[in-house]
Write a protein that holds these residues in place. Structure first.
Motif, PDB file in Angstrom:
ATOM      1  N   HIS A 181      42.648  34.663  35.099  1.00  0.00           N
ATOM      2  CA  HIS A 181      42.154  33.944  36.446  1.00  0.00           C
ATOM      3  C   HIS A 181      41.720  34.968  37.365  1.00  0.00           C
ATOM      4  O   HIS A 181      42.534  35.935  37.843  1.00  0.00           O
ATOM      5  CB  HIS A 181      42.945  33.221  37.089  1.00  0.00           C
ATOM      6  CG  HIS A 181      43.447  31.766  36.315  1.00  0.00           C
ATOM      7  ND1 HIS A 181      44.512  31.836  35.190  1.00  0.00           N
ATOM      8  CD2 HIS A 181      42.914  30.597  36.155  1.00  0.00           C
ATOM      9  CE1 HIS A 181      44.528  30.687  34.543  1.00  0.00           C
ATOM     10  NE2 HIS A 181      43.583  29.837  34.954  1.00  0.00           N
ATOM     11  N   LYS A 182      40.311  34.822  37.840  1.00  0.00           N
ATOM     12  CA  LYS A 182      40.226  35.889  38.850  1.00  0.00           C
ATOM     13  C   LYS A 182      40.605  35.383  40.277  1.00  0.00           C
ATOM     14  O   LYS A 182      40.884  34.099  40.538  1.00  0.00           O
ATOM     15  CB  LYS A 182      38.414  35.626  38.984  1.00  0.00           C
ATOM     16  CG  LYS A 182      37.979  36.550  39.841  1.00  0.00           C
ATOM     17  CD  LYS A 182      36.280  36.537  40.035  1.00  0.00           C
ATOM     18  CE  LYS A 182      35.927  37.544  40.959  1.00  0.00           C
ATOM     19  NZ  LYS A 182      36.338  38.826  41.081  1.00  0.00           N
ATOM     20  N   LYS A 229      40.467  34.580  43.851  1.00  0.00           N
ATOM     21  CA  LYS A 229      39.302  34.263  44.784  1.00  0.00           C
ATOM     22  C   LYS A 229      39.195  35.337  45.734  1.00  0.00           C
ATOM     23  O   LYS A 229      39.988  35.734  46.595  1.00  0.00           O
ATOM     24  CB  LYS A 229      39.758  32.839  45.526  1.00  0.00           C
ATOM     25  CG  LYS A 229      38.628  32.385  46.276  1.00  0.00           C
ATOM     26  CD  LYS A 229      39.059  30.862  46.808  1.00  0.00           C
ATOM     27  CE  LYS A 229      37.916  30.347  47.972  1.00  0.00           C
ATOM     28  NZ  LYS A 229      38.160  31.148  49.026  1.00  0.00           N
ATOM     29  N   ASP A 230      37.630  35.690  45.757  1.00  0.00           N
ATOM     30  CA  ASP A 230      37.311  36.758  46.462  1.00  0.00           C
ATOM     31  C   ASP A 230      36.029  36.494  47.273  1.00  0.00           C
ATOM     32  O   ASP A 230      35.585  37.507  47.894  1.00  0.00           O
ATOM     33  CB  ASP A 230      37.329  38.170  46.048  1.00  0.00           C
ATOM     34  CG  ASP A 230      36.305  38.093  44.825  1.00  0.00           C
ATOM     35  OD1 ASP A 230      35.442  37.077  44.514  1.00  0.00           O
ATOM     36  OD2 ASP A 230      35.879  39.175  44.263  1.00  0.00           O
ATOM     37  N   THR A 231      35.512  35.119  47.306  1.00  0.00           N
ATOM     38  CA  THR A 231      34.541  34.959  47.889  1.00  0.00           C
ATOM     39  C   THR A 231      34.496  35.072  49.433  1.00  0.00           C
ATOM     40  O   THR A 231      33.317  35.431  49.987  1.00  0.00           O
ATOM     41  CB  THR A 231      34.164  33.610  47.916  1.00  0.00           C
ATOM     42  OG1 THR A 231      35.212  32.573  48.009  1.00  0.00           O
ATOM     43  CG2 THR A 231      33.614  33.219  46.346  1.00  0.00           C
ATOM     44  N   GLN A 232      35.767  35.253  49.910  1.00  0.00           N
ATOM     45  CA  GLN A 232      35.729  35.441  51.449  1.00  0.00           C
ATOM     46  C   GLN A 232      35.729  36.925  51.708  1.00  0.00           C
ATOM     47  O   GLN A 232      35.472  37.453  52.988  1.00  0.00           O
ATOM     48  CB  GLN A 232      37.056  34.823  51.788  1.00  0.00           C
ATOM     49  CG  GLN A 232      38.460  35.973  51.437  1.00  0.00           C
ATOM     50  CD  GLN A 232      38.844  35.442  49.997  1.00  0.00           C
ATOM     51  OE1 GLN A 232      37.903  34.969  49.185  1.00  0.00           O
ATOM     52  NE2 GLN A 232      40.145  36.066  49.585  1.00  0.00           N
ATOM     53  N   ASP A 276      32.601  41.470  42.879  1.00  0.00           N
ATOM     54  CA  ASP A 276      32.872  39.910  42.951  1.00  0.00           C
ATOM     55  C   ASP A 276      32.717  39.272  41.481  1.00  0.00           C
ATOM     56  O   ASP A 276      32.845  38.043  41.458  1.00  0.00           O
ATOM     57  CB  ASP A 276      31.774  39.590  43.925  1.00  0.00           C
ATOM     58  CG  ASP A 276      30.327  40.159  43.566  1.00  0.00           C
ATOM     59  OD1 ASP A 276      30.265  41.195  43.065  1.00  0.00           O
ATOM     60  OD2 ASP A 276      29.415  39.354  43.827  1.00  0.00           O
ATOM     61  N   THR A 313      41.571  42.067  39.219  1.00  0.00           N
ATOM     62  CA  THR A 313      41.750  42.072  40.603  1.00  0.00           C
ATOM     63  C   THR A 313      41.843  43.417  41.127  1.00  0.00           C
ATOM     64  O   THR A 313      42.919  43.985  40.858  1.00  0.00           O
ATOM     65  CB  THR A 313      42.733  41.037  41.082  1.00  0.00           C
ATOM     66  OG1 THR A 313      42.414  39.666  40.781  1.00  0.00           O
ATOM     67  CG2 THR A 313      43.054  41.217  42.595  1.00  0.00           C
ATOM     68  N   ALA A 323      44.694  32.303  46.135  1.00  0.00           N
ATOM     69  CA  ALA A 323      44.026  31.362  45.380  1.00  0.00           C
ATOM     70  C   ALA A 323      42.982  31.981  44.240  1.00  0.00           C
ATOM     71  O   ALA A 323      43.027  33.064  44.139  1.00  0.00           O
ATOM     72  CB  ALA A 323      43.207  30.530  46.315  1.00  0.00           C
ATOM     73  N   ARG A 344      39.988  31.519  41.047  1.00  0.00           N
ATOM     74  CA  ARG A 344      38.718  30.991  40.540  1.00  0.00           C
ATOM     75  C   ARG A 344      39.219  30.399  39.167  1.00  0.00           C
ATOM     76  O   ARG A 344      39.868  30.974  38.429  1.00  0.00           O
ATOM     77  CB  ARG A 344      37.673  31.724  40.314  1.00  0.00           C
ATOM     78  CG  ARG A 344      36.380  31.363  40.406  1.00  0.00           C
ATOM     79  CD  ARG A 344      35.450  32.543  40.643  1.00  0.00           C
ATOM     80  NE  ARG A 344      35.328  33.110  38.953  1.00  0.00           N
ATOM     81  CZ  ARG A 344      34.590  34.384  38.961  1.00  0.00           C
ATOM     82  NH1 ARG A 344      33.630  34.829  39.745  1.00  0.00           N
ATOM     83  NH2 ARG A 344      34.475  34.873  37.664  1.00  0.00           N
TER      84      ARG A 344
END
Ligand code: ZN
Length: 235
Positions: free
Chosen positions: A126-127, A129-132, A144, A149, A229, A231
């Motif tokens: 699981h990646k 979440k880094d969209t922020q 991205d 990670t 969190a 993805r």
């Protein structure tokens, strides 16, 4: 507001339970990236972390530099740690919902990078979440899109060693640095971070409760720690 997800590498160690207790007292959720053979050495401490709400991710079995390994050796390092972590979650009686991965030293495998990313995706890692994360370098380096990670800020406190010349003061300077040579400035308003700290008994021996000192200081500066969190897995 400065937002941060906390990650702690090289778990487990003797000081892991004390770190976990501190984080829980502060209401901070963290991802602990475990080295398989450290978990074999300190199983009780790793079980304690899982039973007290932490997520444990894969940080390889023996902490090699992946660019020095063949594809097969790289995959083997990932799988041997998976075996240890699956057994650990069973022993702790906690469900293993997320499988984040971090390469030792942030070394993504050199010539084998594409293979390893595909491997991680196919194995259902699981990646985080880094969209922020809006820092331009994050996207320029393709972070991205990677499944593993990395981090945006490294306390680098693992450099505090007898005779290393790196001291607690150097960590404070990094925290305050507005123009770091790598990563993003920690205290930039409206920034989002993935923070890297380590669970090292060697640091504990020289700077007792180092984690408390750093995180207390960040909390005072208004850093808000967020629950990790993920993805959805693509595999
Ligand atoms: Zn490490």
């Amino acid at each position: 507001m400065i937002h941060a997800v906390l990650t702690i590498d090289d778990v487990a160690s003797r000081n892991t339970p004390a770190i976990v207790d501190y984080l829980n007292a502060k209401g901070i959720h963290a991802i602990l990236f475990a080295v398989g053979r450290h978990v074999e050495k300190y199983p009780e401490q790793a079980v304690y972390a899982l039973q007290h709400g932490m997520i444990i991710g894969n940080h390889s079995y023996s902490h090699p530099a992946f660019s020095k390994l063949t594809k097969e050796e790289g995959a083997d390092e990932i799988e041997r740690c998976e075996t240890v972590l699956d057994a650990l979650y069973r022993r702790a009686g906690t469900e293993r919902r997320f499988r984040p991965f971090r390469f030792p030293y942030g070394d993504k495998g050199g010539n084998n990078k594409a293979f390893l990313q595909q491997y991680l995706a196919q194995r259902g890692f699981h990646k985080v979440k880094d969209t922020q994360i809006e820092a331009a370098w994050w996207k320029e380096q393709g972070l991205d899109r990677d499944i593993d990670t990395l981090w945006t800020f490294d306390f680098a406190e693992y450099n505090i060693r007898q005779g290393s010349g790196f001291t607690l003061d150097d960590v404070w300077k990094r925290i305050e640095d507005r123009h770091p040579a790598n990563g993003s400035p920690l205290l930039e308003e409206n920034s989002h971070h993935i923070l890297l700290l380590h669970a090292h008994d060697e640091t504990e021996a020289l700077v007792p409760e180092y984690y408390r000192r750093f995180i207390d200081a960040l909390l005072e500066k208004g850093v808000r720690f967020e629950k990790p969190a993920f993805r959805e897995a693509e595999g």
